[in-house]
Design an enzyme around this catalytic site. Structure first.
Site, PDB file in Angstrom:
ATOM      1  N   ASP A  47       1.058  -1.355  -0.020  1.00 17.82           N
ATOM      2  CA  ASP A  47      -0.073  -0.062  -0.056  1.00 17.82           C
ATOM      3  C   ASP A  47       0.908   1.366   0.019  1.00 17.82           C
ATOM      4  O   ASP A  47       2.041   1.136   0.557  1.00 17.82           O
ATOM      5  CB  ASP A  47      -0.918   0.054   1.106  1.00 17.82           C
ATOM      6  CG  ASP A  47      -2.159   0.657   1.070  1.00 17.82           C
ATOM      7  OD1 ASP A  47      -2.101   2.090   0.812  1.00 17.82           O
ATOM      8  OD2 ASP A  47      -3.331   0.306   1.008  1.00 17.82           O
ATOM      9  N   ASP A  74       3.581   1.963  -4.864  1.00 11.31           N
ATOM     10  CA  ASP A  74       2.671   2.992  -5.841  1.00 11.31           C
ATOM     11  C   ASP A  74       2.595   2.130  -6.941  1.00 11.31           C
ATOM     12  O   ASP A  74       3.459   1.769  -7.497  1.00 11.31           O
ATOM     13  CB  ASP A  74       3.647   4.098  -5.863  1.00 11.31           C
ATOM     14  CG  ASP A  74       2.654   5.063  -6.972  1.00 11.31           C
ATOM     15  OD1 ASP A  74       1.735   4.690  -7.259  1.00 11.31           O
ATOM     16  OD2 ASP A  74       3.158   6.144  -6.934  1.00 11.31           O
ATOM     17  N   ASN A 101      -6.053  -5.229  -5.716  1.00 15.96           N
ATOM     18  CA  ASN A 101      -7.083  -4.512  -4.920  1.00 15.96           C
ATOM     19  C   ASN A 101      -7.060  -2.887  -4.895  1.00 15.96           C
ATOM     20  O   ASN A 101      -7.985  -2.115  -4.684  1.00 15.96           O
ATOM     21  CB  ASN A 101      -7.300  -4.782  -3.567  1.00 15.96           C
ATOM     22  CG  ASN A 101      -8.397  -3.996  -2.738  1.00 15.96           C
ATOM     23  OD1 ASN A 101      -9.191  -4.330  -2.815  1.00 15.96           O
ATOM     24  ND2 ASN A 101      -7.642  -3.278  -1.930  1.00 15.96           N
ATOM     25  N   TYR A 167     -15.347   6.135 -12.790  1.00 16.28           N
ATOM     26  CA  TYR A 167     -14.875   4.971 -12.144  1.00 16.28           C
ATOM     27  C   TYR A 167     -15.324   3.630 -12.807  1.00 16.28           C
ATOM     28  O   TYR A 167     -14.836   2.633 -13.143  1.00 16.28           O
ATOM     29  CB  TYR A 167     -15.728   5.065 -10.757  1.00 16.28           C
ATOM     30  CG  TYR A 167     -15.691   3.984  -9.829  1.00 16.28           C
ATOM     31  CD1 TYR A 167     -14.603   3.574  -9.216  1.00 16.28           C
ATOM     32  CD2 TYR A 167     -16.745   2.975  -9.638  1.00 16.28           C
ATOM     33  CE1 TYR A 167     -14.372   2.337  -8.364  1.00 16.28           C
ATOM     34  CE2 TYR A 167     -16.611   1.864  -9.029  1.00 16.28           C
ATOM     35  CZ  TYR A 167     -15.360   1.601  -8.227  1.00 16.28           C
ATOM     36  OH  TYR A 167     -15.473   0.608  -7.489  1.00 16.28           O
ATOM     37  N   THR A 202     -16.978   0.812   3.384  1.00 16.62           N
ATOM     38  CA  THR A 202     -15.524   0.762   3.686  1.00 16.62           C
ATOM     39  C   THR A 202     -15.030   2.326   4.213  1.00 16.62           C
ATOM     40  O   THR A 202     -15.673   3.046   4.055  1.00 16.62           O
ATOM     41  CB  THR A 202     -14.704   0.409   2.563  1.00 16.62           C
ATOM     42  OG1 THR A 202     -14.832   1.299   1.538  1.00 16.62           O
ATOM     43  CG2 THR A 202     -15.076  -0.956   1.947  1.00 16.62           C
TER      44      THR A 202
END
Length: 282
Positions: A47, A74, A101, A167, A202
């Site tokens: 991450d 990244d 993900n 998106y 989330t």
């Protein structure tokens, strides 16, 4: 080939395998990393949020007893991705499982979309998944086996709300990437699939809702009624997605590739008219 006598426990066992989960510091990624570790895999929590990734890795290792490592990554940086996968391959052997993900989203009406935001969404969501898949495939090809699971969205299959053209475009790209890579990777012994989660509260969703209505879109109104429109009567939970990923990554899905698996409580199969509202006791 999987022997018919192999037990369910053995089919789901990921012991001896190395799994990389991108965007794993929180949300779906953290839940996926946790379940893969529970299934026995050595897991890399990758991450850009270095501190959160370290905390997630420590928490997962403590709960599962598995080896869980944190790594800054990244996914849009080609050089950084190549170096990271090379390092993991040297330290742990070839990457056996990749879960793409890492992703971002926002709400902007198409005619008001800043092109910088359009580019940001597609760069992270699509370029990032491609770069990581490319790096993983090189190792999986040499090993002759592997599994890639992309985290797409119900937006890969249908339009969910206004303000998500950028998106939705990115997630349709992930759907196409999943199917195309599945064809190319099959002769290498690598399976490529995707999960398509429904709406989930989330950390990212909470931040988007709390961020206010500065784009002319009533984001809170978009979320109102989602549960009523979902046949199973609740929002998606990160662990719902995690369990589906473990299935696709394991030998339970040895003959499954090129699939987009909705994890949405049935919302994609609602009729266009006269949808069935969920109610207690119904």
């Amino acid at each position: 080939m999987i022997a018919e006598a192999t037990s369910l426990g053995e089919l789901a066992d990921l012991s001896g395998r190395t799994a990389v989960v991108t965007g794993a510091a929180r949300g779906f990624g953290a839940a996926i990393a946790d379940r893969l570790a529970e299934a026995g895999a050595t897991v890399v929590v990758a991450d850009v949020r270095t501190d959160e990734a370290a905390a997630a890795a420590a928490r997962i290792a403590d709960r599962t007893g598995a080896t869980c490592l944190a790594s800054h990554l990244d996914v849009t940086d080609e050089t950084a991705v190549a170096r990271a996968f090379a390092a993991w391959g040297t330290e742990r052997g070839p990457v056996d499982i990749l879960v793409n993900n890492a992703g971002v989203f926002s709400n902007h009406l198409a005619h008001e979309m800043p092109m910088a935001e359009f580019d940001r969404i597609l760069t992270i969501n699509v370029r990032g998944a491609y770069l990581c898949s490319q790096a993983a495939l090189r190792q999986m090809r040499a090993a002759g086996r592997g599994a890639i699971v992309n985290v797409a969205s119900v937006d890969a299959c249908s339009t969910s709300a206004e303000g998500l053209t950028h998106y939705t475009t990115s997630k349709h790209a992930i759907a196409g990437m999943t199917r195309s890579l599945a064809v190319e990777a099959a002769p290498l012994g690598v399976r490529v699939n995707a999960v398509c989660p429904g709406a989930a509260m989330t950390e990212g969703a909470v931040e988007l809702i709390a961020g206010g209505d500065d784009t002319g879109i009533d984001i809170e109104a978009q979320w109102d009624g989602i549960v009523d429109r979902t046949p199973l009567g609740r929002l998606c939970e990160p662990d719902d997605v995690a369990r589906a990923v473990v299935f696709l990554a394991s030998d339970m899905a040895a003959f499954v590739t090129g699939v987009l698996l909705p994890v949405d409580g049935g919302i994609l199969v609602q009729p266009l008219e006269g949808y069935v509202a969920h109610s207690e006791g119904a």
